[in-house]
Scaffold this motif. Structure first.
Motif, PDB file in Angstrom:
ATOM      1  N   UNK A 129       6.069  13.819   9.089  1.00  0.00           N
ATOM      2  CA  UNK A 129       5.172  13.855   7.923  1.00  0.00           C
ATOM      3  C   UNK A 129       5.555  15.006   6.994  1.00  0.00           C
ATOM      4  N   UNK A 130       5.710  16.173   7.589  1.00  0.00           N
ATOM      5  CA  UNK A 130       6.016  17.365   6.783  1.00  0.00           C
ATOM      6  C   UNK A 130       7.364  17.214   6.085  1.00  0.00           C
ATOM      7  N   UNK A 131       8.373  16.741   6.814  1.00  0.00           N
ATOM      8  CA  UNK A 131       9.698  16.585   6.209  1.00  0.00           C
ATOM      9  C   UNK A 131       9.674  15.581   5.063  1.00  0.00           C
ATOM     10  N   UNK A 132       8.987  14.460   5.262  1.00  0.00           N
ATOM     11  CA  UNK A 132       8.939  13.443   4.222  1.00  0.00           C
ATOM     12  C   UNK A 132       8.062  13.881   3.048  1.00  0.00           C
ATOM     13  N   UNK A 133       7.081  14.735   3.315  1.00  0.00           N
ATOM     14  CA  UNK A 133       6.275  15.286   2.219  1.00  0.00           C
ATOM     15  C   UNK A 133       7.145  16.179   1.320  1.00  0.00           C
ATOM     16  N   UNK A 134       7.936  17.028   1.956  1.00  0.00           N
ATOM     17  CA  UNK A 134       8.764  17.950   1.171  1.00  0.00           C
ATOM     18  C   UNK A 134       9.928  17.238   0.476  1.00  0.00           C
ATOM     19  N   UNK A 135      10.324  16.071   1.006  1.00  0.00           N
ATOM     20  CA  UNK A 135      11.400  15.319   0.345  1.00  0.00           C
ATOM     21  C   UNK A 135      10.859  14.373  -0.726  1.00  0.00           C
ATOM     22  N   UNK A 136       9.544  14.384  -0.905  1.00  0.00           N
ATOM     23  CA  UNK A 136       8.941  13.541  -1.938  1.00  0.00           C
ATOM     24  C   UNK A 136       8.654  12.120  -1.508  1.00  0.00           C
ATOM     25  N   UNK A 137       8.822  11.813  -0.220  1.00  0.00           N
ATOM     26  CA  UNK A 137       8.573  10.444   0.252  1.00  0.00           C
ATOM     27  C   UNK A 137       7.130  10.229   0.690  1.00  0.00           C
ATOM     28  N   UNK A 138       6.373  11.306   0.879  1.00  0.00           N
ATOM     29  CA  UNK A 138       4.946  11.196   1.194  1.00  0.00           C
ATOM     30  C   UNK A 138       4.168  11.930   0.119  1.00  0.00           C
ATOM     31  N   UNK A 139       3.093  11.305  -0.340  1.00  0.00           N
ATOM     32  CA  UNK A 139       2.273  11.912  -1.393  1.00  0.00           C
ATOM     33  C   UNK A 139       0.819  11.498  -1.193  1.00  0.00           C
ATOM     34  N   UNK A 140      -0.060  12.199  -1.880  1.00  0.00           N
ATOM     35  CA  UNK A 140      -1.486  11.891  -1.838  1.00  0.00           C
ATOM     36  C   UNK A 140      -1.936  11.467  -3.225  1.00  0.00           C
ATOM     37  N   UNK A 141      -2.759  10.428  -3.283  1.00  0.00           N
ATOM     38  CA  UNK A 141      -3.196   9.953  -4.598  1.00  0.00           C
ATOM     39  C   UNK A 141      -4.468   9.130  -4.458  1.00  0.00           C
ATOM     40  N   UNK A 142      -5.224   9.078  -5.595  1.00  0.00           N
ATOM     41  CA  UNK A 142      -6.320   8.125  -5.708  1.00  0.00           C
ATOM     42  C   UNK A 142      -5.708   6.790  -6.093  1.00  0.00           C
ATOM     43  N   UNK A 143      -5.878   5.800  -5.260  1.00  0.00           N
ATOM     44  CA  UNK A 143      -5.246   4.507  -5.521  1.00  0.00           C
ATOM     45  C   UNK A 143      -6.011   3.442  -4.758  1.00  0.00           C
ATOM     46  N   UNK A 144      -6.082   2.252  -5.296  1.00  0.00           N
ATOM     47  CA  UNK A 144      -6.730   1.164  -4.541  1.00  0.00           C
ATOM     48  C   UNK A 144      -6.015   0.924  -3.211  1.00  0.00           C
ATOM     49  N   UNK A 145      -6.812   0.701  -2.186  1.00  0.00           N
ATOM     50  CA  UNK A 145      -6.258   0.429  -0.862  1.00  0.00           C
ATOM     51  C   UNK A 145      -7.041  -0.717  -0.233  1.00  0.00           C
ATOM     52  N   UNK A 146      -6.394  -1.383   0.722  1.00  0.00           N
ATOM     53  CA  UNK A 146      -7.108  -2.375   1.532  1.00  0.00           C
ATOM     54  C   UNK A 146      -8.066  -1.627   2.446  1.00  0.00           C
ATOM     55  N   UNK A 147      -9.303  -2.089   2.485  1.00  0.00           N
ATOM     56  CA  UNK A 147     -10.324  -1.356   3.220  1.00  0.00           C
ATOM     57  C   UNK A 147     -11.112  -2.318   4.100  1.00  0.00           C
ATOM     58  N   UNK A 148     -11.294  -1.930   5.367  1.00  0.00           N
ATOM     59  CA  UNK A 148     -12.138  -2.707   6.270  1.00  0.00           C
ATOM     60  C   UNK A 148     -13.517  -2.058   6.323  1.00  0.00           C
ATOM     61  N   UNK A 149     -14.548  -2.719   5.784  1.00  0.00           N
ATOM     62  CA  UNK A 149     -15.886  -2.116   5.792  1.00  0.00           C
ATOM     63  C   UNK A 149     -16.450  -1.930   7.202  1.00  0.00           C
ATOM     64  N   UNK A 150     -16.047  -2.797   8.131  1.00  0.00           N
ATOM     65  CA  UNK A 150     -16.585  -2.685   9.479  1.00  0.00           C
ATOM     66  C   UNK A 150     -15.933  -1.535  10.234  1.00  0.00           C
ATOM     67  N   UNK A 151     -14.597  -1.445  10.152  1.00  0.00           N
ATOM     68  CA  UNK A 151     -13.889  -0.353  10.832  1.00  0.00           C
ATOM     69  C   UNK A 151     -13.965   0.945  10.026  1.00  0.00           C
TER      70      UNK A 151
END
Length: 864
Positions: free
Chosen positions: A157-179
């Protein structure tokens, strides 16, 4: 065990536990310092449910066939075993067992309960794996819930974050209301259902929708720019019914003028198309549904209702108000949560994502050997449909913690340094201060998608982060076709992102196991079979034979009790062969000058052809072809033919002839035990132990003796086999016992060796040159009742009696002269030649004989 003490019946329930207890785990350990070529298997880490189901068993049989075969071929094999522990099913089970919810106990305590349940389940599954004789390298076992493994997930996770392959954003996602968690697209299943398409008035326009409950989330309506009906409305603002807020009429070519009214409402969010429009058109977000699937405050009087309740209420209100004016039934595919089958929603949430480089994944995939090749299309098709990045954050507890904190002073995201790992941010604080100087942090409470753990399985077994000499790519990934779009896809992505390399040389795909009724196994259909049931009745080896012979790699396979029973019968047949052979092989040492007979060279040629074909088939992962060929050779070539042909030599006084048969049997039994070792390891070990002190599983695969493969020798052997079979049929037709003496036989034609023919049919055989000379003698008269009866009526019986008592030769001469005259009770009776038929026998060298023709060979049997 003494040769003389071999039991008549092979008992897997006695043999298999005995060898399981004798075998040492160290036999299967990978040697990191070995100079042998490596063969590392990226074994699937199953979810530890406690039940090693039959689909698992099929896949592990395939893996074990390969692992055992490659060891015998001289490879340094690693067949590791992992356990993919994290995930929602365990959380749900813990909640059921302890009658709690995950929020009723501290996070650490809930995780401990999950780990406790998982550890017990792993032990149950280990026991089944051992009983099925899987040659697993337990020194390379990994458990994803342990810090030594999930620490690697955090490193990635850390390596891919620093290489720009992991990021955080507000974005629509598939969501399970039950889980109550985000899920990736690969975890969405689809179900064909019927719904209602509602036609309703939308201010100046009419709209058709299946989801009136999303009206509160409507942010625009859209029409097709080529639809002349609505051009005048584009750019206008119109009022949303029931809720009263204003939205614009927009034009977009994605709108289908032929669906509904040709006007669609854009909501945040009804489906992926809504998301596309939201992004492309820069639309606002109206959040009408919360994480539990409950209507929010913008839903007005419907606030607090579930989605189903809201849909029912708003539909009723719109009908009462005359807004809905028509309805029709519509077929649609509904996206469901893979776990609980609840219909998913699309919510806009702040989440963590992995960037997907589709071109790189397809490029790496093209460098991998797919078995069968057509399975790669599934990966390419899936990769080509990816529109969103991979959402990797989950709103659960039992999973790898995301190593991140948030500064309470300035909101800065602090990602852990690699030297701090492994850690849980909920249980520890960063060692240093934020850039702003604050030391007050809040932990990231979300956890990582469990595929983030299993997608580094290839890296882990190759020694990534554990050794300087990372052994990537590994040699094989075995897996089911149902997880190509998840495990295969994610592993290729992650391996490339972290190392730039493909994860494996080969990927071998197995199908699903269906019930005997051809349906997917399920409790409701009552067609589930557990591996333990088959093992209890017939033993592990018989079950493994079903796996080998049930179908080709990649295809779905029907579980068949008939195949398991057939496997057991084959072992019994082979055991009978071994019981016959071993008294002749006790203390026998192969080697030295041996004068093989025709049928020996025939068998050795066929044996070495089998070894060659089996080697090619195993290299191509064609386990079914390998096993079928071995079975056919053992049952038909060896048992039904060769052994029958050499019995007289084995029990005879000719020492050299006996030794040739013994050596041929020795080589054959030895080679069969070795070739069967990957498939039926217990049985193969039992047989091999009768010849050698060393384990077959620490011995080599049989070498092909190319010089022994001789088509001419095979043709000569086939001739011997066919001549023998023909003579045996002749004896059977004559009502003779097969071991009854037959007397003298003369053989005319090109044949090199009749020793085994003579011994098998109990006859003295003389090979003759030239062609036989035959005479034909009338040996009997057969009156024809169809002619004599109608003509002579009541005298017919007397005439027939006279014909039968007359000299056949005399009657034949008269018939040749045009008429047959008989004296019957003082009266001369004249018969036409057609009134009689004649039986003739063949004479050769003054003896009555039978003649058998086999190809270009003639066998003359002198009658006793």
């Amino acid at each position: 065990m003494s040769i003389t003490q071999l039991p008549k019946e092979y008992n897997p329930q006695e043999v298999e536990p005995r060898w399981m207890g004798d075998w040492k785990d160290s036999m299967n350990y990978f040697d990191w310092d070995s100079e042998k070529p490596q063969y590392i298997i990226d074994t699937p880490p199953p979810y530890p449910t406690g039940n090693f189901h039959i689909g698992n068993a099929l896949n592990w049989c395939y893996i074990d066939f390969v692992a055992r075969y490659k060891r015998m071929r001289g490879y340094n094999v690693m067949f590791p075993q992992g356990w993919d522990c994290h995930g929602l099913p365990t959380e749900v089970k813990v909640e059921e067992i302890h009658n709690i919810t995950k929020n009723q106990v501290p996070r650490a305590e809930f995780r401990r309960l999950c780990e406790e349940l998982t550890a017990g389940n792993i032990e149950k599954m280990r026991n089944t794996m051992r009983r099925l004789a899987f040659s697993i390298d337990w020194s390379n076992e990994y458990i994803t819930m342990k810090p030594e493994y999930y620490g690697k997930t955090q490193h990635s996770f850390v390596q891919m974050y620093h290489s720009g392959r992991i990021y955080q954003a507000d974005h629509p996602v598939n969501w399970c209301p039950r889980c109550e968690t985000a899920i990736a697209f690969a975890e969405v299943e689809y179900d064909a259902r019927q719904t209602t398409l509602n036609y309703f008035h939308f201010d100046e326009l009419d709209v058709a929708t299946t989801r009136p409950e999303l009206l509160a989330a409507c942010v625009a309506v859209a029409v097709n720019p080529d639809d002349d009906r609505y051009n005048k409305y584009v750019g206008k603002e119109i009022e949303v019914p029931i809720f009263g807020h204003k939205v614009k009429v927009l034009s977009d070519s994605e709108v289908d003028p032929g669906f509904g009214t040709g006007v669609v409402m854009i909501c945040t969010f009804g489906d992926k198309q809504d998301v596309r429009w939201w992004v492309e058109l820069g639309l606002p977000i109206r959040k009408a549904i919360d994480k539990q699937g409950i209507m929010t405050s913008i839903a007005g009087k419907y606030e607090g209702m579930s989605l189903a309740e809201c849909k029912e209420a708003i539909t009723r209100d719109m009908k009462d108000a005359g807004i809905i004016y028509d309805q029709e039934t519509l077929d649609q595919n509904v996206g469901l949560c893979w776990r609980c089958k609840t219909a998913i929603e699309i919510l806009s949430e702040r989440q963590w994502f992995v960037k997907i480089d589709a071109n790189d994944i397809i490029s790496k995939s093209s460098k991998i050997n797919w078995v069968p090749p057509y399975m790669e299309i599934r990966l390419k098709n899936w990769t080509g449909t990816m529109e969103w990045d991979w959402c990797i954050s989950r709103q659960r507890i039992f999973a790898t913690p995301i190593p991140v904190w948030y500064c309470n002073q300035c909101g800065e995201v602090m990602v852990a340094k690699e030297e701090w790992l492994p850690l849980d941010p909920n249980n520890s604080q960063p060692p240093g201060a934020c850039k702003c100087g604050s030391t007050s942090f809040s932990p990231e409470e979300d956890v990582l998608d469990t595929w983030m753990d299993s997608s580094i399985s290839a890296l882990n077994v190759a020694g990534w982060l554990s050794r300087d000499d990372v052994r990537l790519p590994t040699q094989m990934r075995p897996q089911g076709h149902d997880i190509i779009r998840t495990w295969a896809f994610y592993t290729i992505l992650r391996s490339s992102a972290l190392t730039g390399l493909r994860p494996w040389d080969d990927i071998v795909i197995n199908g699903m196991v269906l019930g005997e009724d051809g349906q997917k196994m399920s409790k409701s259909l009552g067609n589930i079979v557990m591996p333990e049931e088959a093992v209890k009745q017939y033993g592990s080896d018989a079950f493994r034979q079903w796996a080998a012979i049930g179908g080709s790699t990649g295809s779905d396979i029907v579980f068949s009790w008939k195949d398991v029973v057939a496997g057991n019968r084959f072992q019994q047949k082979l055991w009978s062969i071994v019981r016959f052979c071993m008294p002749h092989l006790e203390d026998f040492k192969p080697g030295g000058d041996v004068e093989y007979r025709t049928i020996d060279t025939w068998l050795l040629s066929k044996l070495n052809t089998l070894i060659k074909e089996a080697t090619d088939s195993m290299d191509a992962y064609q386990f079914d072809e390998t096993m079928k060929n071995i079975r056919g050779f053992a049952w038909e070539t060896l048992a039904d033919n060769y052994i029958e042909l050499i019995k007289s030599r084995l029990y005879g006084e000719d020492v050299d002839a006996r030794r040739a048969a013994q050596q041929t049997l020795y080589f054959t039994v030895d080679a069969l035990a070795r070739m069967l070792a990957p498939f039926i390891p217990y049985f193969a070990e039992e047989v091999f132990s009768l010849l050698h002190r060393q384990s077959v599983h620490q011995s080599g695969w049989p070498d092909v003796d190319e010089a022994a493969i001789d088509l001419k020798a095979e043709a000569s052997g086939e001739q011997v086999k066919e001549i023998t079979a023909t003579i045996r049929r002749f004896k059977s037709d004559k009502g003779m016992a097969l071991n009854a003496p037959l007397g003298r036989l003369r053989v005319y034609g090109r044949i090199e060796d009749v020793t085994d023919i003579a011994g098998t049919v109990s006859a003295d055989i003389e090979v003759m040159e030239g062609e036989p000379e035959f005479e034909y003698r009338v040996s009997g008269v057969k009156p024809r009742m169809s002619i004599i009866g109608p003509k002579f009526r009541d005298r017919a019986g007397v005439i027939i009696g006279a014909l039968k008592s007359a000299d056949p030769g005399s009657i034949a001469q008269q018939a040749a002269g045009g008429a047959v005259e008989l004296e019957v009770k003082g009266e001369t009776i004249t018969l036409e030649p057609a009134a009689v038929e004649f039986e003739r026998e063949i004479l050769s060298e003054g003896h009555a004989v039978d003649v058998l023709e086999i190809g270009d060979v003639m066998v003359v049997v002198e009658r006793g």
